[in-house]
Design a protein around this motif. Structure first.
Motif, short mmCIF file in Angstrom:
data_model
loop_
_atom_site.label_atom_id
_atom_site.label_comp_id
_atom_site.label_asym_id
_atom_site.label_seq_id
_atom_site.Cartn_x
_atom_site.Cartn_y
_atom_site.Cartn_z
N GLY A 9 -11.94 -3.27 -2.24
CA GLY A 9 -11.65 -3.58 -0.84
C GLY A 9 -10.30 -4.24 -0.65
O GLY A 9 -9.96 -4.67 0.44
N LYS A 10 -9.50 -4.30 -1.72
CA LYS A 10 -8.18 -4.93 -1.63
C LYS A 10 -7.18 -4.01 -0.93
O LYS A 10 -7.31 -2.79 -0.95
N LYS A 11 -6.17 -4.63 -0.32
CA LYS A 11 -5.15 -3.91 0.43
C LYS A 11 -4.16 -3.23 -0.50
O LYS A 11 -3.78 -3.78 -1.53
N CYS A 12 -3.71 -2.06 -0.10
CA CYS A 12 -2.67 -1.34 -0.83
C CYS A 12 -1.63 -0.85 0.17
O CYS A 12 -1.96 -0.16 1.13
N TYR A 13 -0.39 -1.26 -0.03
CA TYR A 13 0.71 -0.83 0.83
C TYR A 13 1.67 0.02 0.01
O TYR A 13 1.95 -0.28 -1.14
N MET A 14 2.15 1.09 0.61
CA MET A 14 3.15 1.93 -0.03
C MET A 14 4.31 2.13 0.92
O MET A 14 4.11 2.26 2.13
N LEU A 15 5.51 2.16 0.35
CA LEU A 15 6.71 2.41 1.12
C LEU A 15 7.24 3.79 0.75
O LEU A 15 7.38 4.10 -0.43
N ALA A 16 7.53 4.60 1.75
CA ALA A 16 8.13 5.92 1.51
C ALA A 16 9.59 5.74 1.12
O ALA A 16 10.20 4.70 1.37
N ALA A 17 10.16 6.76 0.52
CA ALA A 17 11.58 6.71 0.14
C ALA A 17 12.45 6.41 1.37
O ALA A 17 13.40 5.64 1.28
N ARG A 18 12.10 6.97 2.52
CA ARG A 18 12.87 6.70 3.75
C ARG A 18 12.69 5.26 4.23
O ARG A 18 13.47 4.77 5.03
N GLY A 19 11.68 4.57 3.75
CA GLY A 19 11.45 3.19 4.11
C GLY A 19 12.12 2.21 3.16
O GLY A 19 11.99 1.00 3.33
N LEU A 20 12.82 2.74 2.15
CA LEU A 20 13.52 1.90 1.18
C LEU A 20 15.01 1.86 1.50
O LEU A 20 15.52 2.73 2.19
N MET A 21 15.67 0.85 0.97
CA MET A 21 17.12 0.78 1.07
C MET A 21 17.66 1.27 -0.28
O MET A 21 17.51 0.58 -1.29
N ILE A 22 18.22 2.48 -0.28
CA ILE A 22 18.70 3.10 -1.51
C ILE A 22 20.23 3.11 -1.45
O ILE A 22 20.82 3.69 -0.53
N ALA A 23 20.85 2.47 -2.44
CA ALA A 23 22.31 2.46 -2.50
C ALA A 23 22.82 3.89 -2.55
O ALA A 23 22.33 4.69 -3.35
N TRP A 24 23.73 4.23 -1.69
CA TRP A 24 24.32 5.56 -1.58
C TRP A 24 23.31 6.61 -1.12
O TRP A 24 23.52 7.80 -1.27
#
Length: 114
Positions: free
Chosen positions: A15-30
């Motif tokens: 029942g624990k929470k799991c969060y995922m960030l998409a690649a578009r939700g990340l700050m990717i250098a370049w």
């Protein structure tokens, strides 16, 4: 969530929470440079787009999550999920450092990975 840049689920067994960030939700250098990164649609991906690294001399990826969404007094882990191309080079010769920080930049954990 957040224009399909985040995903939320509950673990079926705990029942624990799991969060995922998409690649578009990340700050990717370049990440906006088409000479370094290509944005692709992959049918088997959880998110609409994935980022494919073409060439880069510095790999820096940052993700941010609002800690008010987390359960108090719970332990969390962070994973970077990626698929390595069979013809990829670079990680073999250079150790990679990963770290988890809290707001303000204070490092909680740092590790070298290969």
């Amino acid at each position: 969530m957040d224009d399909a840049k985040k995903s939320f689920s509950l673990d079926k067994s705990t029942g624990k929470k799991c969060y995922m960030l998409a690649a578009r939700g990340l700050m990717i250098a370049w990440g906006g440079n088409p000479q370094c990164w290509m944005w692709k649609i992959v049918p088997y991906s959880r998110f609409t787009e994935v980022a494919e690294l073409k060439f880069v001399w510095l790999l820096e990826i940052r993700g941010k999550i609002d800690t008010s969404m987390l359960s108090p007094l719970a332990y969390y882990v962070a994973y970077l999920v990626f698929k390595m191309r069979t013809d990829a080079t670079g990680f073999i010769f250079h150790p990679t450092e990963v770290s988890v920080c809290i707001s303000g930049g204070e490092r909680i954990s740092t590790a070298a990975v290969r």
